[in-house]
Design a protein around this motif. Structure first.
Motif, short mmCIF file in Angstrom:
data_model
loop_
_atom_site.label_atom_id
_atom_site.label_comp_id
_atom_site.label_asym_id
_atom_site.label_seq_id
_atom_site.Cartn_x
_atom_site.Cartn_y
_atom_site.Cartn_z
N THR A 270 0.85 -1.19 0.00
CA THR A 270 0.00 0.00 0.00
C THR A 270 0.89 1.23 0.00
OG1 THR A 270 -1.72 -1.18 1.22
CG2 THR A 270 -1.84 1.22 1.21
N LEU A 271 0.66 2.12 -0.98
CA LEU A 271 1.42 3.36 -1.10
C LEU A 271 0.46 4.54 -0.95
CD1 LEU A 271 3.59 2.46 -4.23
CD2 LEU A 271 4.19 2.18 -1.82
N THR A 272 1.00 5.72 -0.71
CA THR A 272 0.21 6.94 -0.60
C THR A 272 0.52 7.86 -1.77
OG1 THR A 272 0.23 6.76 1.81
CG2 THR A 272 -0.36 8.90 0.90
N CYS A 273 -0.51 8.32 -2.44
CA CYS A 273 -0.37 9.21 -3.60
C CYS A 273 0.15 10.57 -3.15
CB CYS A 273 -1.72 9.36 -4.30
SG CYS A 273 -1.69 10.48 -5.72
N LYS A 274 1.19 11.06 -3.83
CA LYS A 274 1.74 12.37 -3.47
C LYS A 274 0.87 13.51 -3.99
CE LYS A 274 4.97 13.65 -7.14
NZ LYS A 274 6.38 13.94 -7.41
N GLU A 275 -0.05 13.19 -4.90
CA GLU A 275 -0.93 14.21 -5.49
C GLU A 275 -2.17 14.44 -4.63
OE1 GLU A 275 -1.32 16.75 -8.89
OE2 GLU A 275 0.21 15.23 -8.63
N CYS A 276 -2.92 13.37 -4.36
CA CYS A 276 -4.20 13.51 -3.65
C CYS A 276 -4.18 12.96 -2.23
CB CYS A 276 -5.32 12.85 -4.45
SG CYS A 276 -5.22 11.04 -4.53
N GLY A 277 -3.12 12.24 -1.86
CA GLY A 277 -3.01 11.69 -0.52
C GLY A 277 -3.75 10.38 -0.29
N ALA A 278 -4.40 9.86 -1.32
CA ALA A 278 -5.14 8.60 -1.18
C ALA A 278 -4.18 7.42 -1.16
CB ALA A 278 -6.13 8.44 -2.32
N GLU A 279 -4.57 6.37 -0.45
CA GLU A 279 -3.78 5.15 -0.46
C GLU A 279 -4.19 4.31 -1.66
OE1 GLU A 279 -4.23 3.18 3.30
OE2 GLU A 279 -2.72 4.46 4.25
N PHE A 280 -3.21 3.62 -2.24
CA PHE A 280 -3.49 2.72 -3.36
C PHE A 280 -2.57 1.53 -3.28
CE2 PHE A 280 -0.18 5.54 -4.83
CZ PHE A 280 0.63 4.77 -5.65
N VAL A 281 -2.98 0.43 -3.89
CA VAL A 281 -2.22 -0.81 -3.83
C VAL A 281 -1.27 -0.88 -5.02
CG1 VAL A 281 -2.36 -3.32 -3.88
CG2 VAL A 281 -4.04 -2.01 -2.59
N PHE A 282 -0.01 -1.10 -4.74
CA PHE A 282 1.01 -1.36 -5.76
C PHE A 282 1.14 -2.88 -5.79
CE2 PHE A 282 5.77 -0.83 -6.92
CZ PHE A 282 5.49 -0.82 -8.26
N SER A 283 0.40 -3.50 -6.72
CA SER A 283 0.27 -4.96 -6.72
C SER A 283 1.57 -5.67 -7.06
CB SER A 283 -0.82 -5.38 -7.70
OG SER A 283 -0.38 -5.20 -9.03
N ALA A 284 1.62 -6.93 -6.71
CA ALA A 284 2.80 -7.75 -6.99
C ALA A 284 3.06 -7.82 -8.49
CB ALA A 284 2.61 -9.15 -6.42
N SER A 285 1.98 -7.93 -9.28
CA SER A 285 2.17 -8.00 -10.74
C SER A 285 2.68 -6.68 -11.30
CB SER A 285 0.87 -8.42 -11.43
OG SER A 285 -0.16 -7.49 -11.20
N GLU A 286 2.22 -5.55 -10.74
CA GLU A 286 2.74 -4.25 -11.17
C GLU A 286 4.22 -4.12 -10.80
OE1 GLU A 286 -0.84 -1.05 -10.98
OE2 GLU A 286 -0.23 -1.92 -9.06
N GLN A 287 4.58 -4.59 -9.60
CA GLN A 287 5.98 -4.54 -9.17
C GLN A 287 6.86 -5.37 -10.10
OE1 GLN A 287 6.48 -5.23 -4.90
NE2 GLN A 287 4.31 -4.67 -4.66
N GLU A 288 6.35 -6.53 -10.49
CA GLU A 288 7.10 -7.39 -11.41
C GLU A 288 7.28 -6.69 -12.76
OE1 GLU A 288 6.93 -11.95 -13.16
OE2 GLU A 288 5.40 -11.26 -11.76
N PHE A 289 6.22 -6.05 -13.25
CA PHE A 289 6.30 -5.29 -14.50
C PHE A 289 7.34 -4.19 -14.40
CE2 PHE A 289 4.93 -1.56 -16.94
CZ PHE A 289 4.95 -2.08 -18.22
N TYR A 290 7.31 -3.42 -13.30
CA TYR A 290 8.28 -2.34 -13.09
C TYR A 290 9.70 -2.90 -13.11
CZ TYR A 290 5.26 1.67 -12.00
OH TYR A 290 4.40 2.73 -12.07
N ALA A 291 9.91 -4.06 -12.47
CA ALA A 291 11.24 -4.67 -12.42
C ALA A 291 11.69 -5.10 -13.81
CB ALA A 291 11.23 -5.86 -11.47
N GLU A 292 10.78 -5.68 -14.59
CA GLU A 292 11.11 -6.11 -15.96
C GLU A 292 11.51 -4.93 -16.83
OE1 GLU A 292 7.76 -8.24 -17.53
OE2 GLU A 292 8.00 -9.90 -16.12
N LYS A 293 10.85 -3.79 -16.62
CA LYS A 293 11.15 -2.59 -17.41
C LYS A 293 12.37 -1.84 -16.90
CE LYS A 293 7.78 -2.84 -20.31
NZ LYS A 293 8.03 -3.10 -21.71
N GLY A 294 12.88 -2.26 -15.73
CA GLY A 294 14.06 -1.61 -15.17
C GLY A 294 13.76 -0.34 -14.41
N PHE A 295 12.48 -0.11 -14.06
CA PHE A 295 12.13 1.09 -13.30
C PHE A 295 12.68 0.96 -11.89
CE2 PHE A 295 8.05 1.27 -16.04
CZ PHE A 295 8.75 1.87 -17.08
#
Length: 91
Positions: A7-32
């Motif tokens: 769970t992360l917090t948006c720096k724009e609106c302050g809402a919490e959102f889920v950074f899912s495992a599949s999104e994390q895997e995608f970010y890692a594959e792209k080298g982010f």
């Protein structure tokens, strides 16, 4: 490497959102290197603001008759096609 939903917090609106495992895997594959700083809604709004909102015009496809939208003002003497029919015309 095993990823777990976080769970992360948006720096724009302050809402919490889920950074899912599949999104994390995608970010890692792209080298982010960094986690997303904005929630999906704020990311989409920022992207649209960056790209500029395009005015869309509703038309009826000259080929199949379905209603679709195009990013230009149609001229009455020229046929306008939906995406599928347009791609078929190009072949």
């Amino acid at each position: 490497m095993a990823f777990e939903d976080r769970t992360l917090t948006c720096k724009e609106c302050g809402a919490e959102f889920v950074f899912s495992a599949s999104e994390q895997e995608f970010y890692a594959e792209k080298g982010f290197q960094n986690d997303p700083a904005r929630c999906p809604s704020c990311r989409a709004a920022r992207k649209q603001q960056r790209n500029g909102a395009r005015e869309m015009f509703e038309v009826v496809c000259a080929e199949c008759g379905c209603t679709t939208q195009v990013p230009f003002k149609p001229v009455n003497d020229r046929p306008v096609y939906c995406r599928d029919c347009y791609q078929n015309q190009q072949r």
